[in-house]
Design a protein around this motif. Structure first.
Motif, PDB file in Angstrom:
ATOM      1  N   ASN A  35       8.575   1.498  -2.968  1.00 54.76           N
ATOM      2  CA  ASN A  35       9.804   0.868  -4.536  1.00 54.76           C
ATOM      3  C   ASN A  35      11.313   2.088  -4.216  1.00 54.76           C
ATOM      4  O   ASN A  35      12.454   1.704  -4.430  1.00 54.76           O
ATOM      5  N   ARG A  36      11.120   2.948  -3.339  1.00 56.38           N
ATOM      6  CA  ARG A  36      12.267   3.682  -2.851  1.00 56.38           C
ATOM      7  C   ARG A  36      13.464   2.554  -1.787  1.00 56.38           C
ATOM      8  O   ARG A  36      14.794   3.151  -1.749  1.00 56.38           O
ATOM      9  N   PHE A  37      12.644   1.394  -1.493  1.00 58.73           N
ATOM     10  CA  PHE A  37      14.150   0.693  -0.833  1.00 58.73           C
ATOM     11  C   PHE A  37      13.878  -1.113  -1.541  1.00 58.73           C
ATOM     12  O   PHE A  37      12.547  -1.642  -1.258  1.00 58.73           O
ATOM     13  N   PRO A  38      14.650  -1.078  -2.585  1.00 59.95           N
ATOM     14  CA  PRO A  38      14.768  -2.315  -3.429  1.00 59.95           C
ATOM     15  C   PRO A  38      14.546  -3.658  -2.683  1.00 59.95           C
ATOM     16  O   PRO A  38      13.691  -4.505  -3.325  1.00 59.95           O
ATOM     17  N   LYS A  39      15.536  -3.758  -1.522  1.00 58.51           N
ATOM     18  CA  LYS A  39      15.975  -4.934  -1.228  1.00 58.51           C
ATOM     19  C   LYS A  39      14.445  -5.066  -0.004  1.00 58.51           C
ATOM     20  O   LYS A  39      13.609  -6.369  -0.320  1.00 58.51           O
ATOM     21  N   LEU A  40      13.650  -4.152   0.566  1.00 60.28           N
ATOM     22  CA  LEU A  40      12.014  -4.311   0.666  1.00 60.28           C
ATOM     23  C   LEU A  40      11.488  -4.550  -0.020  1.00 60.28           C
ATOM     24  O   LEU A  40       9.512  -5.777  -0.138  1.00 60.28           O
ATOM     25  N   SER A  41      11.178  -4.299  -1.170  1.00 58.49           N
ATOM     26  CA  SER A  41      10.277  -4.263  -2.161  1.00 58.49           C
ATOM     27  C   SER A  41      10.496  -5.910  -2.994  1.00 58.49           C
ATOM     28  O   SER A  41       9.741  -6.420  -3.175  1.00 58.49           O
ATOM     29  N   ALA A  42      10.987  -6.276  -2.479  1.00 55.60           N
ATOM     30  CA  ALA A  42      11.759  -7.334  -3.452  1.00 55.60           C
ATOM     31  C   ALA A  42      11.084  -8.269  -1.992  1.00 55.60           C
ATOM     32  O   ALA A  42      10.683  -9.513  -3.216  1.00 55.60           O
ATOM     33  N   HIS A  43      12.057  -7.993  -1.375  1.00 56.08           N
ATOM     34  CA  HIS A  43      10.928  -9.032   0.025  1.00 56.08           C
ATOM     35  C   HIS A  43       9.663  -9.137   0.008  1.00 56.08           C
ATOM     36  O   HIS A  43       9.076 -10.315  -0.335  1.00 56.08           O
ATOM     37  N   LEU A  44       8.974  -7.692  -0.064  1.00 53.01           N
ATOM     38  CA  LEU A  44       7.370  -8.230  -0.180  1.00 53.01           C
ATOM     39  C   LEU A  44       6.585  -8.649  -0.978  1.00 53.01           C
ATOM     40  O   LEU A  44       6.150  -9.272  -1.808  1.00 53.01           O
ATOM     41  N   LYS A  45       7.686  -8.603  -2.655  1.00 52.57           N
ATOM     42  CA  LYS A  45       7.062  -8.959  -3.378  1.00 52.57           C
ATOM     43  C   LYS A  45       7.101 -10.443  -3.365  1.00 52.57           C
ATOM     44  O   LYS A  45       6.121 -11.718  -4.063  1.00 52.57           O
ATOM     45  N   HIS A  46       8.285 -11.577  -3.020  1.00 50.46           N
ATOM     46  CA  HIS A  46       8.290 -12.620  -2.820  1.00 50.46           C
ATOM     47  C   HIS A  46       7.277 -13.213  -1.999  1.00 50.46           C
ATOM     48  O   HIS A  46       6.964 -14.257  -1.861  1.00 50.46           O
ATOM     49  N   ARG A  47       7.254 -12.557  -0.950  1.00 54.20           N
ATOM     50  CA  ARG A  47       6.346 -12.533   0.102  1.00 54.20           C
ATOM     51  C   ARG A  47       4.140 -12.714  -0.702  1.00 54.20           C
ATOM     52  O   ARG A  47       3.945 -13.993  -0.238  1.00 54.20           O
ATOM     53  N   ALA A  57       0.631  -1.340  -0.482  1.00 50.07           N
ATOM     54  CA  ALA A  57      -0.052  -0.064  -0.162  1.00 50.07           C
ATOM     55  C   ALA A  57       1.008   1.053   0.237  1.00 50.07           C
ATOM     56  O   ALA A  57      -0.078   2.367  -0.590  1.00 50.07           O
ATOM     57  N   SER A  58       2.072   1.467   0.807  1.00 50.54           N
ATOM     58  CA  SER A  58       2.599   3.043   0.930  1.00 50.54           C
ATOM     59  C   SER A  58       3.301   2.793  -0.549  1.00 50.54           C
ATOM     60  O   SER A  58       4.673   1.806  -0.975  1.00 50.54           O
ATOM     61  N   PRO A  59       3.289   4.102  -0.739  1.00 51.53           N
ATOM     62  CA  PRO A  59       4.524   4.528  -2.639  1.00 51.53           C
ATOM     63  C   PRO A  59       5.511   4.710  -2.228  1.00 51.53           C
ATOM     64  O   PRO A  59       6.300   4.824  -3.019  1.00 51.53           O
ATOM     65  N   LEU A  60       5.506   4.803  -1.110  1.00 50.37           N
ATOM     66  CA  LEU A  60       7.174   4.662  -0.407  1.00 50.37           C
ATOM     67  C   LEU A  60       8.279   3.740  -0.379  1.00 50.37           C
ATOM     68  O   LEU A  60       9.855   3.328  -0.603  1.00 50.37           O
TER      69      LEU A  60
END
Length: 455
Positions: A79-91, A74-77
């Motif tokens: 994508n500013r955190f590439p590692k977190l973004s990849a982790h959440l997509k894997h989740r 939900a958060s628009p921010l």
């Protein structure tokens, strides 16, 4: 006084309309007058309507995947955190895979049971021919899916709860629950209502378990020799109970796929459990033969079964009833004189109305107070009694409390979460030694009704 609130008026209007719909269906029932108890809503549905309800619940569960995925991202921010973004997509991918497996399992567990042919082994109910029951059910006026959605929308009667209860009650993941709750209850009932080696199956004590969920406690009691009836207001719980007790194969589920709060480790969502942990009908077929399952509201289904039961066992139940006093009165009515009531659980109260004050703070108040009631609350909730006040009511109903304890217990299986899952439960054993004031009043009302019918 509370009719002045428009939100409450809408709630009452919905309640009245639901009663009209149910009464309209009941009037078309050819066998309603022949039933030994009040006919619960689902016995008034045609088989096709029952199947529609199950499909609706499964579809509802499937649609939750999109909500969960959108919430995580939900958060628009992000994508500013590439590692977190990849982790959440894997989740999310892991969740989607788990969701698909759960949906297939739910379809297998629930859909074949739609004809409402639940376990009917109990002598307290008139045996019904399966084909006759199916034929009668098909001839009844079905409710539309819209009516089912409005009348039967309950977070408890949902696929999420089925998965959670399967993991808690019928997998080794829930051993902490079995050991801290179910086993002490069984031990206590054996102490106050013994089963002897000379007791035959036909003469063994009759035990009623309202709010039975997936019937694990009922099974444990039946395994000791009691004749046990499970009762639950959730149709899905009753159907899943029959599957657990009669299935010839176990299934793998992901019960924590929808966890989004209080999570210590994101990998928890991918955890699996095998249910049931053992095949019940192979391990103890005699226990299953001593069991029955009745779906419906406890107060409506059993309020006429006076002095039929040797014991009533309530586990995390009485505080979930819409009316606690009516619940206690019904328990006293159905028990034989000398019968045992075992109660285990907190007084959390799920049905208290919330009233918003002028400062917008939320208070819990009784039904006669002036205020804005929550739209999700019924107009007649439980009276929020304390543990000692419940005992006062019990004594007035004719009970003598023979064991009173407060014990710590694990209601939820221990897993990687920051949410506490333990309670200090009230654990009491009471014997019905006399007819209380409420019993006499109920008996007099019943007598008046019979006189009127005869006249």
């Amino acid at each position: 006084e509370y009719m002045g609130c428009s939100r409450t008026c809408m709630t009452l209007l919905k309640l009245v309309l639901s009663v009209v719909l149910v009464d309209g269906t009941t009037s078309n029932s050819a066998h309603a007058s022949d039933s030994p108890t009040s006919v619960p809503l689902f016995t008034q549905l045609s088989l096709s309507s029952a199947a529609s309800f199950v499909r609706f619940r499964i579809q509802q569960y499937q649609e939750q995947l999109g909500v969960v995925s959108a919430t995580i991202l939900a958060s628009p921010l992000i994508n500013r955190f590439p590692k977190l973004s990849a982790h959440l997509k894997h989740r999310i991918q892991s969740i989607a895979s788990a969701w698909e497996i759960n949906t297939q399992t739910l379809t297998e567990i629930l859909e074949p049971q739609c004809p409402l042919l639940l376990l009917e082994n109990h002598p307290s109910h008139t045996p019904r021919d399966a084909k006759a029951t199916e034929s009668e059910s098909e001839n009844q006026t079905p409710l539309t899916l819209t009516q089912q959605k409005s009348q039967l929308s309950s977070c408890y009667d949902s696929c999420d709860q089925i998965l959670y209860h399967l993991a808690r009650d019928w997998s080794d993941h829930g051993n902490s629950v079995h050991n801290s709750i179910y086993h002490p209850i069984v031990t206590k009932l054996l102490e106050y209502l013994p089963i002897t080696t000379s007791t035959s199956t036909s003469s063994s004590p009759l035990v009623l378990v309202p709010g039975s969920g997936l019937s694990r406690l009922s099974y444990e009691l039946a395994s000791k020799g009691y004749r046990v009836e499970s009762n639950d207001c959730s149709y899905l719980m009753a159907v899943a109970s029959k599957w657990v007790l009669t299935t010839n194969t176990s299934r793998v589920i992901h019960p924590f796929a929808n966890m989004m709060i209080d999570v210590l480790n994101s990998q928890t969502v991918a955890n699996t459990v095998v249910v049931p942990e053992f095949l019940v009908r192979d391990r103890n077929p005699l226990a299953v033969e001593r069991m029955s399952i009745q779906h419906g509201d406890f107060l409506e289904l059993y309020n006429t079964q006076y002095r039929k039961w040797d014991a009533v066992v309530t586990c995390f139940f009485i505080d979930a009833c819409p009316d606690l006093l009516e619940c206690l009165n019904t328990i006293a009515n159905v028990l034989k004189i000398g019968g045992i009531w075992v109660n285990f659980g907190p007084l959390h109260y799920h049905n208290l109305p919330r009233v918003t004050t002028s400062t917008q703070s939320t208070l819990y108040m009784d039904t006669h107070s002036i205020g804005h009631f929550s739209n999700s609350m019924l107009p007649h909730p439980s009276a929020p009694l304390s543990v000692d006040e419940v005992r006062i009511v019990g004594e007035e109903l004719g009970f003598e409390f023979e064991s009173v304890q407060e014990v710590p217990c694990e209601y939820q299986p221990i897993l990687e979460t920051t949410q506490p899952s333990s309670y200090v439960a009230s654990f009491t054993v009471a014997r019905l030694v006399e007819e209380g004031v409420q019993w006499r009043a109920q008996k007099e009302v019943s007598h008046v009704k019979k006189v009127i019918e005869v006249d």
